[in-house]
Scaffold this motif. Structure first.
Motif, short mmCIF file in Angstrom:
data_model
loop_
_atom_site.label_atom_id
_atom_site.label_comp_id
_atom_site.label_asym_id
_atom_site.label_seq_id
_atom_site.Cartn_x
_atom_site.Cartn_y
_atom_site.Cartn_z
N VAL A 155 0.84 -1.20 0.00
CA VAL A 155 0.00 0.00 0.00
C VAL A 155 0.87 1.24 0.00
O VAL A 155 0.68 2.16 -0.81
CB VAL A 155 -0.95 0.00 1.21
N LEU A 156 1.87 1.28 0.87
CA LEU A 156 2.76 2.44 0.93
C LEU A 156 3.51 2.65 -0.38
O LEU A 156 3.68 3.79 -0.83
CB LEU A 156 3.75 2.26 2.08
N ARG A 157 3.94 1.57 -0.99
CA ARG A 157 4.67 1.69 -2.27
C ARG A 157 3.77 2.28 -3.34
O ARG A 157 4.21 3.13 -4.14
CB ARG A 157 5.19 0.32 -2.70
N HIS A 158 2.50 1.88 -3.36
CA HIS A 158 1.61 2.37 -4.41
C HIS A 158 1.05 3.75 -4.09
O HIS A 158 0.68 4.48 -5.01
CB HIS A 158 0.51 1.34 -4.66
N VAL A 159 1.00 4.12 -2.82
CA VAL A 159 0.69 5.52 -2.48
C VAL A 159 1.75 6.43 -3.10
O VAL A 159 1.45 7.45 -3.73
CB VAL A 159 0.64 5.71 -0.95
N ARG A 160 3.00 6.04 -2.92
CA ARG A 160 4.09 6.81 -3.49
C ARG A 160 3.98 6.88 -5.02
O ARG A 160 4.26 7.91 -5.64
CB ARG A 160 5.42 6.19 -3.06
N ARG A 161 3.56 5.79 -5.63
CA ARG A 161 3.41 5.77 -7.10
C ARG A 161 2.28 6.70 -7.55
O ARG A 161 2.37 7.31 -8.61
CB ARG A 161 3.16 4.34 -7.59
N CYS A 162 1.23 6.79 -6.75
CA CYS A 162 0.16 7.74 -7.07
C CYS A 162 0.68 9.17 -6.98
O CYS A 162 0.36 10.01 -7.84
CB CYS A 162 -1.03 7.54 -6.13
N TRP A 163 1.47 9.47 -5.95
CA TRP A 163 2.06 10.81 -5.86
C TRP A 163 2.94 11.08 -7.07
O TRP A 163 2.88 12.16 -7.67
CB TRP A 163 2.89 10.92 -4.59
#
Length: 368
Positions: A155-163
């Motif tokens: 989840v954290l990795r993909h939050v960063r990808r959304c940013w």
């Protein structure tokens, strides 16, 4: 445990009273908070707020560089935009997260696991930008969505990808007619984390006919499996035109479907998998489900006092869920009596607003 009764500058649950109309959730998730408060069946989730995004940029020393990247992209050619995008998105993906932000996201995901009673709960990680609210723009269609993400680390990795997606080449080169320079504005982004619906069937529906503007009809387009098959344009949907008063299906077109988007157990991620042979030419919706969807569409339109475009899913148990709701924008700027000389797929009118640039699956790999 993350509180659902106190506004957090970093994480905000969509069922919290203060979530309704809260700009920290961006356009998409603020809309879902409104639908949740109104009693519609929206899968549970939380938003990592625009304040969290700005905190990350500031702590990482990237806030000023973000403004420079946006400004430089306004008049740059495509190769230049691609180069500055690649450099800056790499910086975002490499920068450390603020300790309190990482802790808040991990705690919220753990709470979502507790609420659902499911460890390693699959979630959708969706971009929800402030810029989605701009009149005449479709920034929502430039942002990313990632499906079937499991575990706090992912989840954290993909939050960063959304940013990072805020600075993708597609976003930096997008120039809406209403404001060609809008890309240079300092828009924030929320990242929504929402329980996945393990869909038997899914798709989009419209509270007017998106081809003719006829407000007496509800048009439903759906397919077997996850709705990304419809939204991405990768699967030809079945189409149902329903009378908004009698809820009778006045026209139906059943599409031949041999593949669907769903979890591929062999790969542990969402992808195209075969549809059971006996269902290739069978309607993905029963008449009773069509009527339930049409009534739902009419209720949402009445709640919002205007035509709406709605993304929906029917679970394996037969429950209907609302995944996205957005105001209809095509006919709101036209006369409904206008003649249409070229027939277009209804999905074409909302594709850019429902889908990300590349809706990605559990592995995070972009789909073409």
């Amino acid at each position: 445990m993350t509180s659902t009764s106190t506004v957090s500058p970093l994480v905000l649950w969509i069922d919290a009273p203060e979530a309704v109309g809260n700009r920290q959730l961006g356009g998409k998730f603020a809309s879902l908070a409104e639908m949740t408060a109104a009693g519609f069946a929206v899968p549970g989730g939380f938003g990592i707020t625009t304040d969290a995004y700005r905190l990350f940029l500031t702590r990482a020393g990237l806030a000023e560089r973000a403004r420079e990247v946006r400004a430089a992209a306004v008049d740059a050619d495509l190769p230049t935009v691609q180069a500055i995008s690649a450099e800056f998105t790499a910086a975002i993906e490499a920068a450390p997260l603020p300790t309190e932000l990482e802790a808040a996201v991990r705690e919220a995901y753990a709470e979502l696991e507790r609420r659902t009673g499911r460890a390693g709960l699959p979630v959708a990680v969706r971009s929800s930008g402030e810029s989605e609210d701009l009149a005449g723009a479709s920034f929502a269609g430039q942002y990313d969505t990632f499906l079937w993400i499991q575990g706090a680390d992912e989840v954290l990795r993909h939050v960063r990808r959304c940013w990072a997606g805020m600075f993708g080449a597609a976003v930096l080169t997008y120039k809406p007619d209403s404001d060609p320079g809008a890309v240079a504005a300092d828009h924030g982004i929320c990242v929504g984390v929402q329980q996945m619906v393990e869909a038997r069937a899914a798709g989009v529906m419209f509270t007017l006919d998106p081809v003719t503007g006829d407000r007496s009809k509800v048009v439903i387009e759906g397919c077997w499996g996850l709705g990304e098959g419809v939204v991405s344009g990768g699967i030809t949907p079945s189409r149902y035109v329903v009378d908004k008063v009698t809820f009778e299906v006045v026209r139906r077109q059943i599409a031949h479907q041999e593949e669907q988007y769903s979890l591929d157990p062999a790969r542990g991620e969402v992808g195209l998998v075969p549809v059971d042979a006996g269902l290739h030419d069978v309607s993905c919706l029963e008449d009773e489900q069509i009527a339930v969807l049409a009534r739902l569409a009419k209720r949402i339109e009445q709640h919002r006092s205007a035509p709406q475009d709605i993304e929906w899913a029917v679970s394996q148990a037969g429950d209907v869920h609302v995944l996205q709701v957005r105001p209809e924008t095509v006919w709101s700027q036209r006369q409904a009596e206008q003649l249409v000389t070229e027939r277009k797929s209804a999905v074409g009118h909302v594709l850019a607003r429902f889908a990300g640039v590349g809706v990605a699956q559990g592995s995070g790999a972009q789909r073409p």
